[in-house]
Enzyme design. Sequence first.
Site, PDB file in Angstrom:
ATOM      1  N   MET A  32       0.666  -1.194   0.061  1.00  0.00           N
ATOM      2  CA  MET A  32       0.188   0.117   0.100  1.00  0.00           C
ATOM      3  C   MET A  32       0.909   1.388   0.253  1.00  0.00           C
ATOM      4  O   MET A  32       0.312   2.417   0.038  1.00  0.00           O
ATOM      5  CB  MET A  32      -1.079  -0.053   1.193  1.00  0.00           C
ATOM      6  CG  MET A  32      -2.083  -1.172   1.052  1.00  0.00           C
ATOM      7  SD  MET A  32      -3.572  -0.896   2.025  1.00  0.00           S
ATOM      8  CE  MET A  32      -2.882  -0.608   3.669  1.00  0.00           C
ATOM      9  N   HIS A  36       9.023   1.335   3.292  1.00  0.00           N
ATOM     10  CA  HIS A  36      10.229   0.999   4.321  1.00  0.00           C
ATOM     11  C   HIS A  36      11.048  -0.290   4.011  1.00  0.00           C
ATOM     12  O   HIS A  36      10.762  -0.835   3.077  1.00  0.00           O
ATOM     13  CB  HIS A  36       9.598   1.160   5.703  1.00  0.00           C
ATOM     14  CG  HIS A  36       8.689   0.049   6.201  1.00  0.00           C
ATOM     15  ND1 HIS A  36       9.008  -1.150   5.969  1.00  0.00           N
ATOM     16  CD2 HIS A  36       7.245   0.113   6.308  1.00  0.00           C
ATOM     17  CE1 HIS A  36       7.857  -1.858   6.417  1.00  0.00           C
ATOM     18  NE2 HIS A  36       6.729  -1.111   6.320  1.00  0.00           N
ATOM     19  N   HIS A  39       9.448  -3.540   3.231  1.00  0.00           N
ATOM     20  CA  HIS A  39       8.854  -3.763   1.766  1.00  0.00           C
ATOM     21  C   HIS A  39      10.108  -3.928   0.795  1.00  0.00           C
ATOM     22  O   HIS A  39       9.987  -4.703  -0.117  1.00  0.00           O
ATOM     23  CB  HIS A  39       8.151  -2.470   1.391  1.00  0.00           C
ATOM     24  CG  HIS A  39       6.990  -2.120   2.038  1.00  0.00           C
ATOM     25  ND1 HIS A  39       6.862  -1.024   2.892  1.00  0.00           N
ATOM     26  CD2 HIS A  39       5.767  -2.568   2.312  1.00  0.00           C
ATOM     27  CE1 HIS A  39       5.641  -0.748   3.400  1.00  0.00           C
ATOM     28  NE2 HIS A  39       5.025  -1.831   3.189  1.00  0.00           N
ATOM     29  N   GLN A  66     -10.419  -2.919   2.159  1.00  0.00           N
ATOM     30  CA  GLN A  66      -9.788  -3.391   3.401  1.00  0.00           C
ATOM     31  C   GLN A  66      -9.824  -2.679   4.640  1.00  0.00           C
ATOM     32  O   GLN A  66      -9.463  -3.112   5.649  1.00  0.00           O
ATOM     33  CB  GLN A  66      -8.474  -4.122   2.940  1.00  0.00           C
ATOM     34  CG  GLN A  66      -7.441  -3.053   2.999  1.00  0.00           C
ATOM     35  CD  GLN A  66      -6.043  -3.723   2.516  1.00  0.00           C
ATOM     36  OE1 GLN A  66      -5.830  -4.312   1.262  1.00  0.00           O
ATOM     37  NE2 GLN A  66      -4.965  -3.807   3.373  1.00  0.00           N
ATOM     38  N   GLY A 152       4.933 -10.370   3.579  1.00  0.00           N
ATOM     39  CA  GLY A 152       5.516 -10.304   4.812  1.00  0.00           C
ATOM     40  C   GLY A 152       5.194 -11.205   5.839  1.00  0.00           C
ATOM     41  O   GLY A 152       3.841 -11.330   5.964  1.00  0.00           O
ATOM     42  N   LYS A 154       5.165 -10.705   8.987  1.00  0.00           N
ATOM     43  CA  LYS A 154       4.402  -9.349   9.823  1.00  0.00           C
ATOM     44  C   LYS A 154       3.105  -9.472   9.922  1.00  0.00           C
ATOM     45  O   LYS A 154       2.498  -9.503  10.835  1.00  0.00           O
ATOM     46  CB  LYS A 154       5.140  -8.065   9.380  1.00  0.00           C
ATOM     47  CG  LYS A 154       4.273  -7.221  10.133  1.00  0.00           C
ATOM     48  CD  LYS A 154       4.673  -5.757  10.407  1.00  0.00           C
ATOM     49  CE  LYS A 154       4.001  -4.700  11.160  1.00  0.00           C
ATOM     50  NZ  LYS A 154       2.659  -4.593  10.603  1.00  0.00           N
ATOM     51  N   GLN A 158      -2.730 -12.575   7.239  1.00  0.00           N
ATOM     52  CA  GLN A 158      -2.796 -12.156   5.692  1.00  0.00           C
ATOM     53  C   GLN A 158      -2.014 -13.100   4.742  1.00  0.00           C
ATOM     54  O   GLN A 158      -2.684 -13.711   3.848  1.00  0.00           O
ATOM     55  CB  GLN A 158      -2.378 -10.588   5.639  1.00  0.00           C
ATOM     56  CG  GLN A 158      -2.170 -10.261   4.258  1.00  0.00           C
ATOM     57  CD  GLN A 158      -1.842  -8.987   3.932  1.00  0.00           C
ATOM     58  OE1 GLN A 158      -2.523  -8.094   4.131  1.00  0.00           O
ATOM     59  NE2 GLN A 158      -0.570  -8.685   3.636  1.00  0.00           N
ATOM     60  N   SER A 190       6.751  -0.608  10.335  1.00  0.00           N
ATOM     61  CA  SER A 190       5.514  -0.615   9.695  1.00  0.00           C
ATOM     62  C   SER A 190       5.289   1.080   9.253  1.00  0.00           C
ATOM     63  O   SER A 190       5.808   1.862   9.755  1.00  0.00           O
ATOM     64  CB  SER A 190       4.296  -0.785  10.781  1.00  0.00           C
ATOM     65  OG  SER A 190       3.167  -0.411  10.557  1.00  0.00           O
ATOM     66  N   SER A 191       4.471   1.020   7.978  1.00  0.00           N
ATOM     67  CA  SER A 191       4.083   2.447   7.785  1.00  0.00           C
ATOM     68  C   SER A 191       3.256   3.311   8.820  1.00  0.00           C
ATOM     69  O   SER A 191       3.387   4.472   8.654  1.00  0.00           O
ATOM     70  CB  SER A 191       3.027   2.366   6.392  1.00  0.00           C
ATOM     71  OG  SER A 191       3.552   1.311   5.658  1.00  0.00           O
TER      72      SER A 191
HETATM   73  P1  AMP Z   1       1.489  -3.146   3.390  1.00  0.00           P
HETATM   74  O1  AMP Z   1       1.787  -2.179   2.628  1.00  0.00           O
HETATM   75  O2  AMP Z   1       1.836  -2.588   5.074  1.00  0.00           O
HETATM   76  O3  AMP Z   1       0.383  -3.600   3.063  1.00  0.00           O
HETATM   77  O4  AMP Z   1       2.567  -4.383   3.298  1.00  0.00           O
HETATM   78  C1  AMP Z   1       2.967  -4.739   2.080  1.00  0.00           C
HETATM   79  C2  AMP Z   1       3.532  -6.027   2.400  1.00  0.00           C
HETATM   80  O5  AMP Z   1       4.799  -5.714   3.147  1.00  0.00           O
HETATM   81  C3  AMP Z   1       3.015  -7.051   3.095  1.00  0.00           C
HETATM   82  O6  AMP Z   1       3.214  -8.246   2.558  1.00  0.00           O
HETATM   83  C4  AMP Z   1       3.403  -6.880   4.516  1.00  0.00           C
HETATM   84  O7  AMP Z   1       3.453  -8.077   5.325  1.00  0.00           O
HETATM   85  C5  AMP Z   1       4.847  -6.639   4.275  1.00  0.00           C
HETATM   86  N1  AMP Z   1       5.600  -5.978   5.235  1.00  0.00           N
HETATM   87  C6  AMP Z   1       5.087  -4.806   5.874  1.00  0.00           C
HETATM   88  N2  AMP Z   1       6.018  -4.586   6.910  1.00  0.00           N
HETATM   89  C7  AMP Z   1       6.968  -5.446   6.952  1.00  0.00           C
HETATM   90  C8  AMP Z   1       8.151  -5.790   7.741  1.00  0.00           C
HETATM   91  N3  AMP Z   1       8.467  -5.136   8.860  1.00  0.00           N
HETATM   92  N4  AMP Z   1       8.897  -6.936   7.444  1.00  0.00           N
HETATM   93  C9  AMP Z   1       8.267  -7.888   6.480  1.00  0.00           C
HETATM   94  N5  AMP Z   1       7.302  -7.344   5.564  1.00  0.00           N
HETATM   95  C10 AMP Z   1       6.617  -6.347   5.855  1.00  0.00           C
END
Ligand code: AMP
Length: 294
Positions: A32, A36, A39, A66, A152, A154, A158, A190-191
């Site tokens: 999304m 960082h 990602h 979502q 991830g 994390k 999901q 995390s964002s």
């Molecule tokens: P998001 O943009 O937060 O929806 O995350 C996009 C992808 O990045 C998802 O597969 C998350 O699980 C992964 N992700 C987010 N934060 C981390 C992290 N700290 N370490 C590893 N993967 C991450």
Amino acid sequence: MSVEVLRTVAALRARCDVVRARGARVGFVPTMGALHEGHLALAREARARVGADGLVVTSIFVNPTQFAAHEDLSKYPRELDADVARCATAGVDAVFAPSVDEMYPAGDQTRVRVAGVSAPLEGEFRPTHFEGVATVVTRLFHAVGPCVAVFGRKDYQQLRVVTRMTRDLLLPVEVVGHRTIREGDGLAMSSRNRYLSPADRARAAKIPAALGLAVRAWEGGERATERLRATAEHALRPWVDAVDYVALRDADDLSPLPDVLADARRAVLAVAVRVGGTRLIDNVVLGEDPAPCG
Ligand code: AMP
């Protein structure tokens, strides 16, 4: 190397088809945005899996379905130019940044719902969340086509939902889970961490510390499910404003566990808490993940 920015499904599909036609693989990292190091680690993993000839695509799409009405959709950070620059540093070839209309065509009426693994934990606190995730990931997988997709750990639930859905719908995608990337004190990147005040940021570091206590108890031979779970909850509760859950579950389907863990049973300890106005999640798989702190 400059990163190509693709705005339409047709352009993305054409780009991926060319690569597959010459026998190379496509690696895909859905996000999304507000990227960082977590990602970027997924993008590097995708590159490692498809090789230099392959194509690495990152999607950046803040998926409205979502988010519940009271959640942070409108204030979710959007910074496409900076994200594209970050992607360049991680060897991403193309960024797919569609509009909402592109992903949800006018008159859209279709949703994907994964039963079972979507129901507990996040499913109890965010009842419509995984339907939105499953729907957008299905659409993204259809737009990209056959690929290796990196998610991830994390967002552990999901990953399990997407893995189940990919199998059930016979999608031509290899789903790969990547370890959680953490800050120096163990806080999972995390964002949403940017919303934490300095005082709240310090309290948030108690999350990996609490998970670490349970990891150490497990390493010390503790196998009683409730004692492992409570070790983390007792360490965490005084520091956070609310505990949504601290749960020890089967690591594959997130079902409840017996009172005592058998040696072969893989178990995930998952937490969701609120610190200030920010909701944070984290997890460890006992016996697999190292203690996350320090
Ligand atoms: P998001 O943009 O937060 O929806 O995350 C996009 C992808 O990045 C998802 O597969 C998350 O699980 C992964 N992700 C987010 N934060 C981390 C992290 N700290 N370490 C590893 N993967 C991450």
